[in-house]
Design a protein around this motif. Structure first.
Motif: not given
Length: 385
Positions: A23, A27, A30-31, A57, A61, A64, A297, A355
């Motif tokens: 994860i 992420t 993705c961030c 987004y 995120l 992360c 988180t 994503p």
């Protein structure tokens, strides 16, 4: 980030922490795919839509990096080795890949010049690139390289975390001595004091720049020793041993995440709606050490504990990610920008561009690092950790 080269015995291996790592790793990629949205170079007819999805987004995120630190705390606290052994085992395997990849990132604009590429291609890779970078000059690259012992450059923005990681490794044996002897109540008191510090950035911005003894000649306030990412180290250690039922996790976690996300998203949108704002203002609601991000988180970490992995194939893939994770972090920032360019070019709907680009960048980075391990074996640790 818990360094991926740290190998656990089969007996001690914790599969759900591999899930947390997956994860966290995805992420963070993705961030970084949100950067071409939040820092869009130039203008576009749909700029408002671009900015909206970047914020949506980007806010979602934020857990992360905290998840990486919590994995480190969950696995390494309390430290069972002598400090010298601990340092020798971990810091070199972080330091050498960090130095190699930092140099590569800083040389990249100069290489594009050698290849005769338009300077604007640099913006496709690095949205933060400035005028000096666009010169494609070797002298600029060398200047950035010489600054590596002191800080990261705008071409290797993600390397900020490696300075932090080395600092956490240096601190862990010291912090561990207290953690090993502290009661659960004492750990909770520490986390409560840390929780107070998570609100200080907002006090400094909205009320006053000084608080609890800080002033023009002192930056270290009353709760300074409780502040920062060391709180995430202890939080990961504490939550590893905290057992909630799935229903309790959902009942607490969903509202907690929703509130944290709402504050993060709306706060970021508020700042970006101002006529002018500084870099510090822009990051205010995105700060990792802020209460709203902690609220996002904790539920992610606790929900990951409930994931049951029964497939041996998936377990092997997660174990391989543990091995390759540090290398993926080193490589991925070369690929996030081009992946966004690709999904835009092939007409992916803007609402899912981030994503999809992250899947491309993450998968390609993983493949590259896996190939390096296959080609070099144990020597790969000097390149990808």
């Amino acid at each position: 980030m818990k360094h991926p080269s740290t190998k656990l015995s089969q007996k001690d291996h914790i599969v759900w922490l591999d899930v947390v790592r997956l994860i966290a790793m995805f992420t963070v990629v993705c961030c970084h795919c949100t950067d071409p949205f939040n820092f869009y170079p130039g203008t576009a007819p749909n700029i408002d839509e671009i900015k909206f999805w970047g914020a949506a987004y980007g806010a979602f995120l934020r857990p992360c990096v905290p998840l990486f630190v919590m994995i480190t705390g969950a696995l390494l606290l309390p430290v069972r080795e002598e400090a010298s052994v601990f340092y020798k085992k971990r810091i070199p395997r972080v330091l050498f890949p960090f130095l190699i990849w930092s140099v590569l990132y800083n040389l990249f604009p100069w290489v594009t010049g050698l290849l005769g590429l338009n300077p604007n291609v640099i913006l496709d890779f690095f949205p933060y690139a400035g005028e000096d970078v666009m010169r494609q000059s070797l002298s600029v690259a060398i200047e950035y390289i010489l600054q590596i012992p002191f800080n990261f450059s705008i071409l290797a923005v993600h390397m900020w975390y490696i300075y932090l990681l080395i600092g956490l490794y240096l601190y862990l044996p010291v912090f561990s001595a207290w953690v090993e002897k502290a009661s659960e109540r004492a750990k909770l008191w520490f986390l409560m004091a840390w929780g107070v510090t998570l609100l200080i950035p907002y006090y400094n911005y909205f009320v006053s720049g000084y608080l609890w003894g800080t002033c023009s000649w002192n930056s270290f306030g009353m709760f300074y020793a409780f502040a920062g990412f060391n709180g995430y180290l202890l939080l990961g250690h504490y939550l590893r041993n905290l057992d909630w039922s799935l229903s309790k996790t959902l009942a607490i976690g969903i509202p907690m995440f929703a509130v944290g996300y709402t504050v993060t998203f709306l706060g970021f949108r508020y700042i970006t709606s101002l006529p002018e704002y500084t870099d510090e203002m822009l990051e205010l609601f995105f700060l990792y050490c802020s209460l709203n991000v902690v609220m996002m988180t904790i539920p992610v970490f606790m929900l990951a504990k409930k994931v049951k992995v029964r497939s041996e194939g998936i377990k092997k893939a997660l174990a391989n990610l543990t091995l390759c994770g540090f290398g993926i972090y080193m490589v991925h920032y070369f690929l996030t920008g081009p992946s966004v360019v690709l999904v835009r070019a092939i007409g992916i709907p803007i609402s899912i561009q981030i994503p999809i680009a992250a899947v491309i960048a993450f998968g390609t980075s993983w493949l590259i690092v896996w190939a390096i391990y296959r080609a070099l074996g144990k020597k790969a640790k000097y390149i990808v950790g």
